[in-house]
Scaffold this motif. Sequence first.
Motif, PDB file in Angstrom:
ATOM      1  N   ALA A   1       0.835  -1.202   0.000  1.00 47.23           N
ATOM      2  CA  ALA A   1       0.000   0.000   0.000  1.00 47.23           C
ATOM      3  C   ALA A   1       0.869   1.251   0.000  1.00 47.23           C
ATOM      4  O   ALA A   1       1.959   1.264   0.567  1.00 47.23           O
ATOM      5  CB  ALA A   1      -0.911   0.007   1.231  1.00 47.23           C
ATOM      6  N   VAL A   2       0.361   2.306  -0.664  1.00 40.64           N
ATOM      7  CA  VAL A   2       1.038   3.601  -0.675  1.00 40.64           C
ATOM      8  C   VAL A   2       0.042   4.686  -0.279  1.00 40.64           C
ATOM      9  O   VAL A   2      -1.164   4.524  -0.422  1.00 40.64           O
ATOM     10  CB  VAL A   2       1.647   3.939  -2.057  1.00 40.64           C
ATOM     11  N   SER A   3       0.578   5.797   0.232  1.00 47.63           N
ATOM     12  CA  SER A   3      -0.221   6.986   0.538  1.00 47.63           C
ATOM     13  C   SER A   3       0.720   8.180   0.574  1.00 47.63           C
ATOM     14  O   SER A   3       1.932   8.037   0.416  1.00 47.63           O
ATOM     15  CB  SER A   3      -0.943   6.838   1.888  1.00 47.63           C
ATOM     16  N   GLN A   4       0.169   9.369   0.826  1.00 50.96           N
ATOM     17  CA  GLN A   4       0.971  10.592   0.907  1.00 50.96           C
ATOM     18  C   GLN A   4       1.822  10.652   2.178  1.00 50.96           C
ATOM     19  O   GLN A   4       2.845  11.331   2.207  1.00 50.96           O
ATOM     20  CB  GLN A   4       0.062  11.830   0.918  1.00 50.96           C
ATOM     21  N   PHE A   5       1.417   9.985   3.231  1.00 45.98           N
ATOM     22  CA  PHE A   5       1.961  10.244   4.561  1.00 45.98           C
ATOM     23  C   PHE A   5       3.441   9.943   4.776  1.00 45.98           C
ATOM     24  O   PHE A   5       4.055  10.587   5.620  1.00 45.98           O
ATOM     25  CB  PHE A   5       1.070   9.596   5.624  1.00 45.98           C
ATOM     26  N   PRO A   6       4.099   9.033   4.042  1.00 52.38           N
ATOM     27  CA  PRO A   6       5.546   8.876   4.247  1.00 52.38           C
ATOM     28  C   PRO A   6       6.384   9.979   3.584  1.00 52.38           C
ATOM     29  O   PRO A   6       7.588   9.994   3.711  1.00 52.38           O
ATOM     30  CB  PRO A   6       5.865   7.526   3.614  1.00 52.38           C
ATOM     31  N   TRP A   7       5.742  10.908   2.842  1.00 53.52           N
ATOM     32  CA  TRP A   7       6.463  11.938   2.094  1.00 53.52           C
ATOM     33  C   TRP A   7       6.458  13.255   2.868  1.00 53.52           C
ATOM     34  O   TRP A   7       5.428  13.692   3.365  1.00 53.52           O
ATOM     35  CB  TRP A   7       5.806  12.160   0.729  1.00 53.52           C
ATOM     36  N   SER A   8       7.616  13.921   2.942  1.00 53.10           N
ATOM     37  CA  SER A   8       7.702  15.217   3.618  1.00 53.10           C
ATOM     38  C   SER A   8       8.737  16.099   2.920  1.00 53.10           C
ATOM     39  O   SER A   8       9.523  15.623   2.094  1.00 53.10           O
ATOM     40  CB  SER A   8       8.079  15.040   5.091  1.00 53.10           C
ATOM     41  N   LEU A   9       8.708  17.389   3.266  1.00 56.50           N
ATOM     42  CA  LEU A   9       9.700  18.347   2.774  1.00 56.50           C
ATOM     43  C   LEU A   9      10.672  18.637   3.909  1.00 56.50           C
ATOM     44  O   LEU A   9      10.253  18.869   5.040  1.00 56.50           O
ATOM     45  CB  LEU A   9       9.026  19.651   2.337  1.00 56.50           C
ATOM     46  N   ALA A  10      11.965  18.637   3.618  1.00 59.42           N
ATOM     47  CA  ALA A  10      12.994  18.926   4.629  1.00 59.42           C
ATOM     48  C   ALA A  10      13.687  20.235   4.260  1.00 59.42           C
ATOM     49  O   ALA A  10      14.071  20.448   3.104  1.00 59.42           O
ATOM     50  CB  ALA A  10      14.003  17.788   4.687  1.00 59.42           C
ATOM     51  N   TYR A  11      13.843  21.100   5.255  1.00 63.95           N
ATOM     52  CA  TYR A  11      14.470  22.407   5.057  1.00 63.95           C
ATOM     53  C   TYR A  11      15.865  22.416   5.657  1.00 63.95           C
ATOM     54  O   TYR A  11      16.192  21.630   6.556  1.00 63.95           O
ATOM     55  CB  TYR A  11      13.609  23.504   5.682  1.00 63.95           C
ATOM     56  N   LYS A  12      16.691  23.345   5.175  1.00 61.89           N
ATOM     57  CA  LYS A  12      18.079  23.462   5.614  1.00 61.89           C
ATOM     58  C   LYS A  12      18.188  23.676   7.122  1.00 61.89           C
ATOM     59  O   LYS A  12      19.123  23.206   7.758  1.00 61.89           O
ATOM     60  CB  LYS A  12      18.752  24.611   4.864  1.00 61.89           C
ATOM     61  N   ASP A  13      17.200  24.382   7.711  1.00 60.54           N
ATOM     62  CA  ASP A  13      17.259  24.670   9.152  1.00 60.54           C
ATOM     63  C   ASP A  13      16.792  23.500  10.018  1.00 60.54           C
ATOM     64  O   ASP A  13      16.712  23.605  11.233  1.00 60.54           O
ATOM     65  CB  ASP A  13      16.462  25.928   9.491  1.00 60.54           C
ATOM     66  N   GLY A  14      16.477  22.362   9.389  1.00 65.57           N
ATOM     67  CA  GLY A  14      16.078  21.176  10.138  1.00 65.57           C
ATOM     68  C   GLY A  14      14.577  20.980  10.280  1.00 65.57           C
ATOM     69  O   GLY A  14      14.132  19.948  10.771  1.00 65.57           O
ATOM     70  N   THR A  15      13.773  21.952   9.855  1.00 64.80           N
ATOM     71  CA  THR A  15      12.324  21.786   9.955  1.00 64.80           C
ATOM     72  C   THR A  15      11.818  20.869   8.853  1.00 64.80           C
ATOM     73  O   THR A  15      12.437  20.730   7.795  1.00 64.80           O
ATOM     74  CB  THR A  15      11.584  23.146   9.888  1.00 64.80           C
ATOM     75  N   ARG A  16      10.694  20.248   9.120  1.00 71.55           N
ATOM     76  CA  ARG A  16      10.029  19.363   8.153  1.00 71.55           C
ATOM     77  C   ARG A  16       8.603  19.823   7.954  1.00 71.55           C
ATOM     78  O   ARG A  16       7.932  20.236   8.900  1.00 71.55           O
ATOM     79  CB  ARG A  16       9.998  17.921   8.667  1.00 71.55           C
ATOM     80  N   MET A  17       8.127  19.739   6.729  1.00 72.27           N
ATOM     81  CA  MET A  17       6.735  20.035   6.432  1.00 72.27           C
ATOM     82  C   MET A  17       6.083  18.718   6.028  1.00 72.27           C
ATOM     83  O   MET A  17       6.459  18.095   5.041  1.00 72.27           O
ATOM     84  CB  MET A  17       6.608  21.072   5.311  1.00 72.27           C
TER      85      MET A  17
END
Length: 194
Positions: free
Chosen positions: A115-131
């Motif tokens: 199974a696949v979904s959107q939830f394992p995907w995220s954006l990572a920023y240089k300052d360490g934050t994740r969206m």
Amino acid sequence: MRTRTTAALITVGLLATLTACGSSSDDAKVTKSTATPEPAPTSATPEPTPTQQTTFAIGETADVNDTANDVSFSATVIAYTQPVKGPQPPTPDLGGDAWATAEIKVCNLKGQTFAVSQFPWSLAYKDGTRMEVTGLNGGDLPKPEFPTDDVSVKAGDCVRGRIPYPVTASKRPERIVYAPQAMDEPLEWTVPAE
């Protein structure tokens, strides 16, 4: 009764592993897909073992061969777009003031259905934050959408679509991260500067 209970527990364990695109760092091998086949070796020299690659450029495909769970799949980040015209700007509680999308494609090359979904995907920023993804779907969000709910992908099938993210318009992520629960090492695609 005991045999059925044991069989049921084994089946539940196998299904839980597969629904997360299961893999283990010891048994899963990740390589970059190549468009042209390599020539056959001309000598009796053993072939070198491919190195474990986990970072890719946008448009490159990661091939994952998970022998422990009898599945081979590929994952590709086809494009990243920021800003994207969405239904309305995201609300502050979603964490951004603009929309961005990552266009994703996951294929089951062979083996067990997963199974696949959107939830394992995220954006990572240089300052360490994740969206993380919002879980929103429908409406005026860019189409086609990558599924928000688990969708089964049988051998030989693919799922492709866009994942919307609420982002800060003045910041650009450094990487797009794919981290299914069962993978020890996430896959990452580098987002180019504007």
